[in-house]
Design a protein around this motif. Structure first.
Motif, PDB file in Angstrom:
ATOM      1  N   ILE A 150      38.837  41.917  44.755  1.00  0.00           N
ATOM      2  CA  ILE A 150      38.138  41.217  43.674  1.00  0.00           C
ATOM      3  C   ILE A 150      38.448  39.586  43.611  1.00  0.00           C
ATOM      4  O   ILE A 150      37.570  38.868  43.423  1.00  0.00           O
ATOM      5  CB  ILE A 150      38.101  41.888  42.502  1.00  0.00           C
ATOM      6  N   ARG A 151      39.521  39.469  43.192  1.00  0.00           N
ATOM      7  CA  ARG A 151      40.144  38.130  43.105  1.00  0.00           C
ATOM      8  C   ARG A 151      39.666  37.101  44.221  1.00  0.00           C
ATOM      9  O   ARG A 151      39.233  36.163  44.169  1.00  0.00           O
ATOM     10  CB  ARG A 151      41.537  38.100  43.140  1.00  0.00           C
ATOM     11  N   SER A 152      39.821  37.622  45.546  1.00  0.00           N
ATOM     12  CA  SER A 152      39.261  36.729  46.696  1.00  0.00           C
ATOM     13  C   SER A 152      37.797  36.576  46.680  1.00  0.00           C
ATOM     14  O   SER A 152      37.075  35.271  46.908  1.00  0.00           O
ATOM     15  CB  SER A 152      39.629  37.365  48.060  1.00  0.00           C
ATOM     16  N   GLU A 153      37.038  37.640  46.154  1.00  0.00           N
ATOM     17  CA  GLU A 153      35.715  37.401  46.309  1.00  0.00           C
ATOM     18  C   GLU A 153      35.121  36.498  45.091  1.00  0.00           C
ATOM     19  O   GLU A 153      34.190  35.869  45.298  1.00  0.00           O
ATOM     20  CB  GLU A 153      35.180  38.917  46.147  1.00  0.00           C
ATOM     21  N   THR A 154      35.832  36.522  43.929  1.00  0.00           N
ATOM     22  CA  THR A 154      35.472  35.596  42.926  1.00  0.00           C
ATOM     23  C   THR A 154      35.724  34.060  43.326  1.00  0.00           C
ATOM     24  O   THR A 154      35.009  33.318  43.203  1.00  0.00           O
ATOM     25  CB  THR A 154      36.230  35.899  41.711  1.00  0.00           C
ATOM     26  N   VAL A 155      36.938  34.036  44.173  1.00  0.00           N
ATOM     27  CA  VAL A 155      37.251  32.562  44.651  1.00  0.00           C
ATOM     28  C   VAL A 155      36.300  32.097  45.720  1.00  0.00           C
ATOM     29  O   VAL A 155      35.858  31.019  45.561  1.00  0.00           O
ATOM     30  CB  VAL A 155      38.917  32.549  44.965  1.00  0.00           C
ATOM     31  N   ALA A 160      31.397  37.065  39.502  1.00  0.00           N
ATOM     32  CA  ALA A 160      31.563  37.238  38.175  1.00  0.00           C
ATOM     33  C   ALA A 160      32.198  38.710  37.778  1.00  0.00           C
ATOM     34  O   ALA A 160      31.826  39.613  38.033  1.00  0.00           O
ATOM     35  CB  ALA A 160      30.639  37.083  37.175  1.00  0.00           C
ATOM     36  N   ALA A 161      33.757  38.855  37.535  1.00  0.00           N
ATOM     37  CA  ALA A 161      34.250  39.933  37.730  1.00  0.00           C
ATOM     38  C   ALA A 161      35.348  40.314  36.502  1.00  0.00           C
ATOM     39  O   ALA A 161      36.164  39.303  36.182  1.00  0.00           O
ATOM     40  CB  ALA A 161      34.913  40.148  38.966  1.00  0.00           C
ATOM     41  N   VAL A 162      35.242  41.522  36.156  1.00  0.00           N
ATOM     42  CA  VAL A 162      36.225  41.974  35.145  1.00  0.00           C
ATOM     43  C   VAL A 162      37.016  43.211  35.656  1.00  0.00           C
ATOM     44  O   VAL A 162      36.331  44.144  35.925  1.00  0.00           O
ATOM     45  CB  VAL A 162      35.757  41.850  33.649  1.00  0.00           C
ATOM     46  N   SER A 163      38.240  43.179  35.570  1.00  0.00           N
ATOM     47  CA  SER A 163      38.972  44.818  35.857  1.00  0.00           C
ATOM     48  C   SER A 163      39.477  45.150  34.526  1.00  0.00           C
ATOM     49  O   SER A 163      40.092  44.117  33.737  1.00  0.00           O
ATOM     50  CB  SER A 163      40.192  44.391  36.827  1.00  0.00           C
TER      51      SER A 163
END
Ligand code: UFG
Length: 330
Positions: A150-155, A160-163
């Motif tokens: 997810i982190r890579s995808e946001t960068v 826009a992501a929340v875990s």
């Protein structure tokens, strides 16, 4: 918003779906019903019976989805130690397919159901989100690995992501019109198993280990009511910001030993819960207690059913209702 809820026929997913519908959102549930239950899908949601691997068939560019809340996955830390390959497949490979489908469809908002299991044996208690992650179970490792994806995808792609890292979820959504609770089969969690013993459905509870470095030797866990946990998902959907991956711990800040939990079950049900000591369960950290200060400050999250007694009472109400329903002639 139009939202896809993967695993919306499961315990937490169905409660979140109910709250999303109540808030006026449109919800499509994607669930293969392997562990979920069709009757748990709240009225008003559309059920698509398919695995997460096939998310692209629903998340098409023309379907108009605004976001995804991703619950689908396997959840038993103990089982993940004996069937790790299944956990990697179901929790990681399938979740990567979901990310691909979201990217292809231009759906750029994600709330992910993560877990306290990513921390492993904590150095600091209560555990803040900045704590080191060192999962002791394959289950926790799969949840952490997807956080990295997810982190890579946001960068790279402005997701826009929340875990949300859940601690131990308990209780049921009990309202005059609605009853949604836990129906795992087989059940592996402490509170529902203790309630099954209280209800006479099992002879005794096996207590996995009493030689941990805790006050009475049994593991310590931080319990959070499923309705309070669900509310955090709606707040997370609103807070998600493009290019940002936020992480929040969701718990209560206090822990209970397994023996204390069994005592509360005895008090609430008024039934004896016979206990038999068993070996430690592989993958179990000794103590997991959350600091939820960040979720409180940034999401304005408050807990309305905060006590362990609230949770056990609601879970007991749900279990008794279910028993009556099942015993009624068809
Ligand atoms: N336990 C028993 N007997 C049982 C079942 C559980 O003694 O029959 C013990 C476990 O060994 C553990 C404690 O009760 O010490 C809690 O176990 P659960 O299976 O209820 O929950 P876990 O803490 O293993 O895991 C749960 C969720 C995970 C999440 C984790 C975070 O299932 O998804 O909480 O704290 F990651």
């Amino acid at each position: 918003m139009k939202l896809l809820v993967t695993g919306g026929a499961g315990y937490v997913g169905s409660v979140v779906t109910r709250l999303l519908l109540d808030a006026g959102h449109q919800v499509v549930v994607l669930d293969n019903l392997v562990t979920g239950h069709e009757r748990a899908v709240p009225q008003g949601a559309t059920l698509v019976r398919a695995p997460v691997q096939e998310a692209a068939t629903v998340l098409t560019p023309d379907a108009g989805f605004d976001g995804v809340v991703h619950f689908a996955g396997l959840i038993a830390a103990g089982e993940s130690m004996v069937r790790p390959e299944v956990y990697w497949h179901e929790n990681m490979t399938a979740s990567l397919a979901l990310l691909d489908a979201m990217r292809a469809a231009g759906v750029r908002r994600l709330v992910f159901s993560s877990s306290a299991a990513v921390y492993g044996d904590p150095v600091e208690v209560p555990i803040p989100e900045t704590a080191a992650t060192a999962p002791t179970s394959t289950y926790g490792a799969t949840k952490l690995a997807f956080d990295y994806a997810i982190r890579s995808e946001t960068v790279a792609h402005k997701l826009a992501a929340v875990s949300l890292r859940y601690f131990n979820v308990a209780g049921a959504l009990i309202r005059p019109d609605v009853r949604i609770g836990e129906r795992h089969d087989p059940e592996t969690h402490l509170i529902p198993i203790a309630l099954q013993v209280a209800a006479g459905k099992r002879a005794r509870l096996q207590l996995f280990g009493d030689d941990y470095p805790t006050s009475d030797g049994t593991c310590v866990r931080d319990y959070i009511h499923v309705a309070d946990l669900a509310d955090a998902h709606l707040r997370a959907l609103d807070a998600a910001t493009p290019g940002d991956h936020r992480i929040y711990n969701l718990g209560s800040g206090s822990g209970f030993t397994n023996k204390q939990v069994v005592d509360v079950v005895r008090e609430v049900t008024g039934h004896p819960v016979p206990v038999e000591l068993a070996p430690r369960r592989p993958g179990d950290p000794a103590a997991l207690v959350a600091s939820s200060a960040k979720a409180e400050a940034e999401l304005g999250w408050v807990r309305n059913r905060p006590t362990l007694r609230d949770m056990v009472e609601d879970a007991w109400t749900f279990m008794r209702d279910e028993t009556v329903m099942r015993e009624e002639p068809a």
